[in-house]
Design a protein around this motif. Sequence first.
Motif, PDB file in Angstrom:
ATOM      1  N   THR A 160       0.839  -1.209   0.000  1.00  0.00           N
ATOM      2  CA  THR A 160       0.000   0.000   0.000  1.00  0.00           C
ATOM      3  C   THR A 160       0.867   1.249   0.000  1.00  0.00           C
ATOM      4  N   LYS A 161       1.961   1.172   0.732  1.00  0.00           N
ATOM      5  CA  LYS A 161       2.877   2.307   0.785  1.00  0.00           C
ATOM      6  C   LYS A 161       3.765   2.385  -0.460  1.00  0.00           C
ATOM      7  N   ALA A 162       4.205   1.218  -0.916  1.00  0.00           N
ATOM      8  CA  ALA A 162       5.242   1.199  -1.961  1.00  0.00           C
ATOM      9  C   ALA A 162       4.687   1.322  -3.375  1.00  0.00           C
ATOM     10  N   ARG A 163       3.434   0.997  -3.573  1.00  0.00           N
ATOM     11  CA  ARG A 163       2.906   0.978  -4.948  1.00  0.00           C
ATOM     12  C   ARG A 163       2.978   2.398  -5.549  1.00  0.00           C
ATOM     13  N   GLY A 164       3.189   2.420  -6.845  1.00  0.00           N
ATOM     14  CA  GLY A 164       3.174   3.711  -7.536  1.00  0.00           C
ATOM     15  C   GLY A 164       4.502   4.461  -7.503  1.00  0.00           C
ATOM     16  N   SER A 165       5.484   3.951  -6.752  1.00  0.00           N
ATOM     17  CA  SER A 165       6.801   4.617  -6.724  1.00  0.00           C
ATOM     18  C   SER A 165       7.811   3.760  -7.475  1.00  0.00           C
ATOM     19  N   TRP A 166       8.470   4.385  -8.409  1.00  0.00           N
ATOM     20  CA  TRP A 166       9.460   3.644  -9.208  1.00  0.00           C
ATOM     21  C   TRP A 166      10.546   3.050  -8.324  1.00  0.00           C
ATOM     22  N   GLN A 167      10.907   1.826  -8.619  1.00  0.00           N
ATOM     23  CA  GLN A 167      12.034   1.151  -7.972  1.00  0.00           C
ATOM     24  C   GLN A 167      12.990   0.706  -9.062  1.00  0.00           C
ATOM     25  N   ARG A 168      14.130   0.168  -8.644  1.00  0.00           N
ATOM     26  CA  ARG A 168      15.104  -0.267  -9.639  1.00  0.00           C
ATOM     27  C   ARG A 168      15.634  -1.646  -9.269  1.00  0.00           C
ATOM     28  N   LEU A 169      15.582  -2.553 -10.223  1.00  0.00           N
ATOM     29  CA  LEU A 169      16.150  -3.884 -10.016  1.00  0.00           C
ATOM     30  C   LEU A 169      17.534  -3.904 -10.645  1.00  0.00           C
ATOM     31  N   GLU A 170      18.534  -4.131  -9.800  1.00  0.00           N
ATOM     32  CA  GLU A 170      19.912  -4.180 -10.313  1.00  0.00           C
ATOM     33  C   GLU A 170      20.205  -5.604 -10.745  1.00  0.00           C
ATOM     34  N   LEU A 171      20.288  -5.793 -12.058  1.00  0.00           N
ATOM     35  CA  LEU A 171      20.579  -7.142 -12.549  1.00  0.00           C
ATOM     36  C   LEU A 171      21.732  -7.014 -13.546  1.00  0.00           C
TER      37      LEU A 171
END
Length: 213
Positions: A160-171
């Motif tokens: 609920t808090k995290a949705r809608g905010s861009w994140q980054r997967l380091e692969l």
Amino acid sequence: MMAAPSYIPPTDGIGNPPSEVWASAPSLEALAACIQGCLACPLGPGRFRLVFGEGDPKARLMFIGEGPGKEEDQQGRPFVGKAGELLDKMIGGIGFKRDQVYIANVVKCRPPDNRTPTPQESQTCLGYLKRQIELIDPGVIVTLGATPLRELLGIQTGITKARGSWQRLELHRPIPVMPTFHPAYVLRQYTQEVRGAVWADLKAARAWLEEHP
Ligand code: URA
């Protein structure tokens, strides 16, 4: 070029496919063949079918859910039940067809009674998913619900808090990730607020792809 090692069936009595084979699998087909008999975590013996994932192997948009449910386990395909029907609508809503995207899960075998996979089960399966992502090399990943957010990105704050905010997967390279609600949650909480949030998240993912052709 050195020939890719071919799959060697598990011989260690535990059923753990050799990591040197799956981690360097040259294609999705090779990866799927390599892990088909996996018994590396407690979910393996309980499955009817391993649900590898499906879609365009070169998809620019990838969705990652939690794990197969009953119908997925029966059919060997991700998101084919009620939640899948909604996911199809979500995909259509932003102008894609199901076979133009790629759909996978954190775990590839059904957890009993559709419970959340344990961290140990998720982490055991995660290497397969990461290799799968590397091979697809999507422009954007949309994660569905709290499990992929926690297990793939290590984000514990809750969906609920995290949705809608861009994140980054380091692969193999950094991949932008848009977390949104799981379609099963949307079906349970079919409010304008929840649906509006998912719509906003999906539009953000589509906009990113449009801005980065
Ligand atoms: N829920 C998931 O997270 N994945 C599926 O494949 C089906 C339902």
